[in-house]
Design a protein around this motif. Structure first.
Motif, PDB file in Angstrom:
ATOM      1  N   GLU A  12       1.117  -0.766   0.189  1.00  0.00           N
ATOM      2  CA  GLU A  12       0.175   0.077  -0.160  1.00  0.00           C
ATOM      3  C   GLU A  12       1.232   1.406   0.005  1.00  0.00           C
ATOM      4  N   PRO A  14       0.789   5.638   0.185  1.00  0.00           N
ATOM      5  CA  PRO A  14      -0.160   6.706   0.948  1.00  0.00           C
ATOM      6  C   PRO A  14       0.271   7.734  -0.344  1.00  0.00           C
ATOM      7  N   ASP A  15       0.988   7.758  -0.743  1.00  0.00           N
ATOM      8  CA  ASP A  15       1.026   8.727  -1.327  1.00  0.00           C
ATOM      9  C   ASP A  15       2.073   8.692  -2.027  1.00  0.00           C
ATOM     10  N   GLU A  16       3.132  10.067  -2.744  1.00  0.00           N
ATOM     11  CA  GLU A  16       3.461   9.871  -3.682  1.00  0.00           C
ATOM     12  C   GLU A  16       5.175   9.556  -3.006  1.00  0.00           C
ATOM     13  N   ALA A  17       5.432   9.908  -2.360  1.00  0.00           N
ATOM     14  CA  ALA A  17       6.916   9.457  -1.482  1.00  0.00           C
ATOM     15  C   ALA A  17       6.779   7.776  -1.518  1.00  0.00           C
ATOM     16  N   GLY A  45       0.990   6.381 -11.182  1.00  0.00           N
ATOM     17  CA  GLY A  45       2.358   6.519 -11.110  1.00  0.00           C
ATOM     18  C   GLY A  45       3.403   5.732 -11.398  1.00  0.00           C
ATOM     19  N   THR A  48       6.442   7.990 -11.861  1.00  0.00           N
ATOM     20  CA  THR A  48       6.908   8.170 -10.667  1.00  0.00           C
ATOM     21  C   THR A  48       8.443   7.541 -10.176  1.00  0.00           C
ATOM     22  N   GLU A 142      -7.310   9.373  -3.652  1.00  0.00           N
ATOM     23  CA  GLU A 142      -6.894  10.367  -3.991  1.00  0.00           C
ATOM     24  C   GLU A 142      -5.108  10.439  -3.293  1.00  0.00           C
ATOM     25  N   GLY A 143      -4.063   9.811  -3.957  1.00  0.00           N
ATOM     26  CA  GLY A 143      -2.686   9.468  -3.285  1.00  0.00           C
ATOM     27  C   GLY A 143      -2.634   8.496  -3.094  1.00  0.00           C
ATOM     28  N   MET A 144      -3.403   7.284  -2.957  1.00  0.00           N
ATOM     29  CA  MET A 144      -3.375   6.396  -1.772  1.00  0.00           C
ATOM     30  C   MET A 144      -3.214   5.412  -3.623  1.00  0.00           C
ATOM     31  N   ARG A 145      -2.330   4.331  -3.052  1.00  0.00           N
ATOM     32  CA  ARG A 145      -2.385   3.493  -4.389  1.00  0.00           C
ATOM     33  C   ARG A 145      -2.060   2.029  -3.698  1.00  0.00           C
TER      34      ARG A 145
END
Length: 164
Positions: A12, A14-17, A45, A48, A142-145
């Motif tokens: 999981e 949670p953000d781009e980082a 992503g 990224t 949103e934001g979570m991948r």
């Protein structure tokens, strides 16, 4: 080609980082002859992750480079003393015959090939290397991948214990 992954990991992100941390972790594992197939929706992503992998690898060798999306150039290459990395985007490929011009078989022989949108030429991509890592990125919200990594060949052992 109906093959079964030797190793499967799920993350999981949670953000781009977190996507970037995954790319950096994979940069430490890549080897010549590797093929990394990056699948997922637009904005999931893929670029990224590829950018983080390339920049992390280059950084380990004291190098830095911009890593633009190869959507329009189709192919971008990056070289360190240890490895040639070829970053490919097949989104604009309309016919698999166009692949011959990209020199992907040679690129795999010389280093690592990262391919975005491999579904545009799935059978051809999977034949390029026995040492393949399939990464599927899915937008959860949103934001979570969610990332699913499936390792084939030597990637099965390399994925063991991977953390981000």
């Amino acid at each position: 080609m109906d093959e079964k992954a030797a190793a499967i990991l799920d993350f999981e992100l949670p953000d781009e980082a977190a996507v970037m941390r995954l790319g950096a972790a994979l940069a430490r594992l890549v080897a010549p002859g590797d093929l990394i197939l990056l699948s997922g929706d637009l904005g999931a992503g893929k670029t990224t992750l590829a950018r983080a992998l390339v920049q992390s690898h280059l950084g380990e060798h004291g190098l830095a480079d911009d890593v633009p999306s190869p959507t329009f150039t189709l192919v971008q290459t990056y070289e360190s003393p240890a490895l040639l990395i070829t970053h490919v985007d097949l989104y604009r490929i309309e016919d698999v015959s166009e692949l011959r011009e990209l020199g992907l078989a040679e690129a795999v022989d010389e280093g690592v090939v990262l391919v975005e949108w491999p579904s545009r030429a799935e059978n051809e991509m999977r034949r390029l290397s026995h040492d393949r890592l399939d990464i599927s990125l899915t937008l959860v919200r949103e934001g979570m991948r969610h990332a699913r990594l499936e390792g084939f060949g030597s990637w099965a052992a390399r994925l063991e214990g991977l953390t981000i």
